[in-house]
Scaffold this motif. Structure first.
Motif, PDB file in Angstrom:
ATOM      1  N   PHE A  51      22.643 -30.490   5.579  1.00  0.00           N
ATOM      2  CA  PHE A  51      21.742 -29.987   4.743  1.00  0.00           C
ATOM      3  C   PHE A  51      21.745 -28.362   4.917  1.00  0.00           C
ATOM      4  CE2 PHE A  51      20.379 -34.423   5.470  1.00  0.00           C
ATOM      5  CZ  PHE A  51      19.950 -34.788   4.162  1.00  0.00           C
ATOM      6  N   ILE A  52      21.488 -27.837   3.915  1.00  0.00           N
ATOM      7  CA  ILE A  52      21.053 -26.335   3.855  1.00  0.00           C
ATOM      8  C   ILE A  52      19.829 -25.935   3.271  1.00  0.00           C
ATOM      9  CG2 ILE A  52      21.810 -24.430   2.621  1.00  0.00           C
ATOM     10  CD1 ILE A  52      24.436 -25.230   2.101  1.00  0.00           C
ATOM     11  N   SER A  53      19.148 -25.198   4.306  1.00  0.00           N
ATOM     12  CA  SER A  53      17.745 -24.701   3.995  1.00  0.00           C
ATOM     13  C   SER A  53      17.666 -23.320   3.623  1.00  0.00           C
ATOM     14  CB  SER A  53      16.860 -24.850   5.658  1.00  0.00           C
ATOM     15  OG  SER A  53      16.869 -26.183   5.727  1.00  0.00           O
ATOM     16  N   ILE A  54      16.838 -23.450   2.441  1.00  0.00           N
ATOM     17  CA  ILE A  54      16.836 -21.803   1.774  1.00  0.00           C
ATOM     18  C   ILE A  54      15.308 -21.433   1.801  1.00  0.00           C
ATOM     19  CG2 ILE A  54      17.469 -20.341  -0.296  1.00  0.00           C
ATOM     20  CD1 ILE A  54      19.438 -23.119  -1.006  1.00  0.00           C
ATOM     21  N   ASP A  55      15.169 -20.253   2.253  1.00  0.00           N
ATOM     22  CA  ASP A  55      13.616 -19.778   2.019  1.00  0.00           C
ATOM     23  C   ASP A  55      13.340 -19.301   0.519  1.00  0.00           C
ATOM     24  OD1 ASP A  55      11.067 -18.550   2.298  1.00  0.00           O
ATOM     25  OD2 ASP A  55      11.798 -17.185   3.933  1.00  0.00           O
ATOM     26  N   VAL A  56      12.591 -19.890  -0.297  1.00  0.00           N
ATOM     27  CA  VAL A  56      12.268 -19.750  -1.575  1.00  0.00           C
ATOM     28  C   VAL A  56      10.803 -19.358  -1.481  1.00  0.00           C
ATOM     29  CG1 VAL A  56      14.065 -20.663  -2.805  1.00  0.00           C
ATOM     30  CG2 VAL A  56      11.965 -22.336  -2.148  1.00  0.00           C
ATOM     31  N   THR A  57      10.083 -18.928  -0.539  1.00  0.00           N
ATOM     32  CA  THR A  57       8.673 -18.612  -0.517  1.00  0.00           C
ATOM     33  C   THR A  57       8.032 -17.787  -1.497  1.00  0.00           C
ATOM     34  OG1 THR A  57       8.845 -19.072   1.946  1.00  0.00           O
ATOM     35  CG2 THR A  57       6.909 -18.151   1.115  1.00  0.00           C
ATOM     36  N   SER A  58       8.748 -16.640  -1.866  1.00  0.00           N
ATOM     37  CA  SER A  58       8.465 -15.747  -2.903  1.00  0.00           C
ATOM     38  C   SER A  58       8.447 -16.397  -4.329  1.00  0.00           C
ATOM     39  CB  SER A  58       9.120 -14.572  -2.770  1.00  0.00           C
ATOM     40  OG  SER A  58      10.571 -14.994  -3.165  1.00  0.00           O
ATOM     41  N   ILE A  59       9.301 -17.398  -4.436  1.00  0.00           N
ATOM     42  CA  ILE A  59       9.400 -18.030  -5.928  1.00  0.00           C
ATOM     43  C   ILE A  59       8.300 -18.911  -6.084  1.00  0.00           C
ATOM     44  CG2 ILE A  59      10.685 -19.692  -7.157  1.00  0.00           C
ATOM     45  CD1 ILE A  59      13.266 -18.378  -6.153  1.00  0.00           C
ATOM     46  N   VAL A  60       7.981 -19.798  -5.057  1.00  0.00           N
ATOM     47  CA  VAL A  60       7.048 -20.775  -4.967  1.00  0.00           C
ATOM     48  C   VAL A  60       5.586 -19.960  -4.996  1.00  0.00           C
ATOM     49  CG1 VAL A  60       5.826 -22.594  -4.033  1.00  0.00           C
ATOM     50  CG2 VAL A  60       8.246 -22.601  -3.914  1.00  0.00           C
ATOM     51  N   GLN A  61       5.380 -19.069  -4.630  1.00  0.00           N
ATOM     52  CA  GLN A  61       4.016 -17.959  -4.374  1.00  0.00           C
ATOM     53  C   GLN A  61       3.975 -17.782  -5.855  1.00  0.00           C
ATOM     54  OE1 GLN A  61       4.776 -15.214  -1.472  1.00  0.00           O
ATOM     55  NE2 GLN A  61       3.497 -16.403   0.268  1.00  0.00           N
ATOM     56  N   TYR A  62       4.994 -17.101  -6.381  1.00  0.00           N
ATOM     57  CA  TYR A  62       4.750 -16.570  -7.704  1.00  0.00           C
ATOM     58  C   TYR A  62       4.176 -17.920  -8.799  1.00  0.00           C
ATOM     59  CZ  TYR A  62       6.098 -14.170 -12.165  1.00  0.00           C
ATOM     60  OH  TYR A  62       6.132 -13.624 -13.527  1.00  0.00           O
ATOM     61  N   TRP A  63       4.736 -19.039  -8.718  1.00  0.00           N
ATOM     62  CA  TRP A  63       4.410 -20.216  -9.498  1.00  0.00           C
ATOM     63  C   TRP A  63       2.967 -20.193  -9.356  1.00  0.00           C
ATOM     64  CZ3 TRP A  63       8.525 -24.063  -7.707  1.00  0.00           C
ATOM     65  CH2 TRP A  63       9.757 -23.791  -8.144  1.00  0.00           C
ATOM     66  N   PHE A  64       2.321 -20.175  -8.281  1.00  0.00           N
ATOM     67  CA  PHE A  64       0.873 -20.444  -7.883  1.00  0.00           C
ATOM     68  C   PHE A  64       0.097 -19.298  -8.182  1.00  0.00           C
ATOM     69  CE2 PHE A  64       2.774 -23.905  -5.603  1.00  0.00           C
ATOM     70  CZ  PHE A  64       1.956 -25.138  -5.771  1.00  0.00           C
ATOM     71  N   ASN A  65       0.589 -18.069  -8.342  1.00  0.00           N
ATOM     72  CA  ASN A  65      -0.258 -17.050  -8.680  1.00  0.00           C
ATOM     73  C   ASN A  65      -0.130 -16.777 -10.204  1.00  0.00           C
ATOM     74  OD1 ASN A  65      -0.890 -16.069  -6.180  1.00  0.00           O
ATOM     75  ND2 ASN A  65       0.750 -14.931  -5.814  1.00  0.00           N
ATOM     76  N   ASN A  66       0.620 -17.281 -10.969  1.00  0.00           N
ATOM     77  CA  ASN A  66       0.818 -17.555 -12.299  1.00  0.00           C
ATOM     78  C   ASN A  66       1.363 -18.663 -13.117  1.00  0.00           C
ATOM     79  OD1 ASN A  66       1.590 -14.117 -12.743  1.00  0.00           O
ATOM     80  ND2 ASN A  66       2.660 -14.807 -10.987  1.00  0.00           N
ATOM     81  N   PRO A  67      -0.062 -19.399 -13.252  1.00  0.00           N
ATOM     82  CA  PRO A  67       0.204 -20.778 -13.813  1.00  0.00           C
ATOM     83  C   PRO A  67       0.970 -20.983 -14.806  1.00  0.00           C
ATOM     84  CG  PRO A  67      -1.993 -20.262 -12.911  1.00  0.00           C
ATOM     85  CD  PRO A  67      -1.462 -19.021 -12.888  1.00  0.00           C
ATOM     86  N   GLY A  68       1.873 -22.004 -15.281  1.00  0.00           N
ATOM     87  CA  GLY A  68       2.530 -22.026 -16.341  1.00  0.00           C
ATOM     88  C   GLY A  68       4.096 -21.335 -16.233  1.00  0.00           C
ATOM     89  N   THR A  69       4.193 -20.857 -15.246  1.00  0.00           N
ATOM     90  CA  THR A  69       5.547 -19.995 -14.994  1.00  0.00           C
ATOM     91  C   THR A  69       6.494 -20.924 -14.109  1.00  0.00           C
ATOM     92  OG1 THR A  69       4.837 -18.950 -13.178  1.00  0.00           O
ATOM     93  CG2 THR A  69       4.579 -17.786 -15.124  1.00  0.00           C
TER      94      THR A  69
END
Length: 494
Positions: free
Chosen positions: A132-150
């Motif tokens: 298993f590989i773990s990748i930090d995608v915090t900035s991407i997920v935060q963008y989704w919740f700050n910009n609904p529909g993206t």
């Protein structure tokens, strides 16, 4: 490993670490596929593996509906993308970036691939398969919740690495990709839920590094020696169990690369020579301007009065003009007369003197009065005793426009002693083709090229395909005709 095993084990670690201040939600992929420039029109939505290399990229759609309502980017402490690396063909750097346009699992290929925000990309390295590989995608997920529909998912790409990951369609391993989201505490802690059923044992993880040796503990008290038990009897060997059912056929692997092109085969034998084609019809022969002295046969073409005629009679003819339809057919008529050109500028050089006019009629005899007669008698007597001055030479009568030749009335241009362009005075109409009446008519240049070279357009014509002879009808004596020689000796210029 069944696909729910990782969901129950990995989140437990996160929950155990932040149980007092945060909660965690594990979100599996709802759609996954990959596309490749090697087969730009092919879709791979049903593939059990996901390829990532210099020509292929993987797309993951994350359904965040399981995240509690009202969550914003500020509530997300960490988001980790978890992938299972099935195969590693080449180590290298990989990127996870935010997809910025919609796509579907069954319909996406290289030609209609979605766009991606390269600026949002996060990088990770892959050096070992079957883990298993773990990748930090915090900035991407935060963008989704700050910009609904993206939320159009995540794109995995690489320019140097080459790896294959499990997809959600891989029923044998269940290594579905997912995102583990750690949320800040957003409300009161709920009641403890019922303990879930134990998950199936996952595959053994890689052995961890050996820990440091702990301090030696105190020696314990020696226990009492127990009684020796009786040796049990050896049990009978159990019967061999039945052979289990054959497992399901594994998925078909990806198509291998096209092999190299084989060598060119030997050149085949030459085909037989084709039959000789039929002889084509005889072409026409152009013989220039028509001449009475030339013999013409079938398919001969001549120029006559600025039109082309073809000899249509198999019988050879001589002296039969193209106007005779029994021997000639009009092939190409004379073109329409072109528009009159613009008037040229006036010449500053005086033109040549015109011919002398005809002699006027003799006037009536005058009469004298008696006084005039007496005076005339007296003057005559005086003049008889006086020698006057010699008068100037009179004008020589015009007999030719050529200063190097003369003619006698009755001669003609056909006797071989006349110059081309010479004017003669005769009592008959003409001596065609040796001369033409000097009546201002137009002659074709291509039939009278020598005469045109001498007089040009002095007397008229367009100078392109015709020119005029002089018009001397106004000064011609009664019963006679002026003609201009069209054949003869070409004069030497002074």
């Amino acid at each position: 490993m069944p696909r729910h095993c990782l969901r129950s084990v990995l989140p437990a670690v996160v929950l155990g670490a932040v149980a007092l201040t945060a909660s965690a939600t594990t979100v599996p992929t709802s759609a996954d596929t990959y596309y490749t420039s090697a087969t730009p029109a092919t879709t791979y939505g049903g593939s059990t593996t996901l390829a990532v290399n210099a020509s292929s990229s993987t797309l993951l759609q994350i359904n965040t509906g399981a995240v509690p309502a009202g969550v914003t980017g500020a509530n997300i402490q960490r988001a980790t993308l978890i992938l299972f690396e099935n195969q590693l063909n080449a180590s290298g750097t990989f990127t996870a970036s935010r997809a910025t346009s919609s796509w579907t699992e069954p319909g996406t290929n290289y030609n209609n691939r979605p766009s991606a925000d390269i600026a949002s990309a996060v990088t990770f390295n892959s050096v070992q398969p079957q883990r298993f590989i773990s990748i930090d995608v915090t900035s991407i997920v935060q963008y989704w919740f700050n910009n609904p529909g993206t939320n159009f998912g995540i794109q995995i790409s690489s320019t140097g690495g080459d790896a294959v990951f499990d997809s959600k369609e891989n029923a044998l391993t269940g290594h579905v990709a997912m995102i583990d989201i750690t949320l800040a505490n957003t409300g009161a802690t709920g009641a403890t839920g019922a303990t879930g059923a134990p998950g199936l044992n996952g595959a053994p993880g890689p052995q961890g590094a050996t820990g440091a040796i702990g301090p030696v503990g105190p020696t314990g008290a020696t226990g009492a020696t127990g009684l020796t038990g009786a040796t049990g009897a050896v049990g009978a060997t159990g019967a061999t169990g039945p052979i289990g059912a054959a497992g399901a056929t594994g998925p078909i692997g990806p198509t291998g690369a096209t092999g190299p092109i084989g060598p060119t085969g030997a050149t085949g034998t030459a085909g037989a020579t084709g039959a000789i084609g039929a002889t084509g019809s005889t072409g026409v022969t152009y013989l220039g301007a028509y001449s009475d002295a030339t013999s013409y046969g079938a398919t001969n073409v001549v120029l006559f009065n600025n039109a082309l005629y073809i000899h249509n009679n198999p019988v050879v003819s001589t002296g039969i003009a193209p106007t005779n339809t029994a021997y000639w057919t009009l092939l190409l008529p004379q073109g329409a007369t072109g528009a009159t050109g613009a008037t040229g500028a006036a010449s500053t050089v005086p033109g040549p003197s015109g011919p002398a006019g005809p002699q006027g009629a003799t006037g009536a005899t005058g009469t004298f009065s008696t006084a005039q007669s007496n005076q005339l008698t007296a003057n005559t007597t005086k003049l008889q005793n006086f020698n006057g001055y010699t008068g100037s030479a009179g004008l020589t009568a015009l007999n030719s426009v050529n200063p190097y030749a003369s003619a006698t009335v009755g001669d003609n241009c056909g006797n071989g002693s006349f110059f081309i362009g010479q004017i003669i005075l005769t009592t008959y109409s003409n001596n065609y083709p040796f001369d033409m009446p000097a009546d201002g008519r137009l002659l074709p240049i291509n039939q009278y090229q020598a005469l045109f070279a001498l007089i040009g357009t002095t007397y008229g014509g367009n100078g392109v395909n015709n020119f005029a002879v002089p018009d001397m009808r106004a000064i011609t004596p009664a019963g006679m005709i002026y003609s201009i020689c069209t054949n003869g000796i070409f004069p030497t210029r002074p």
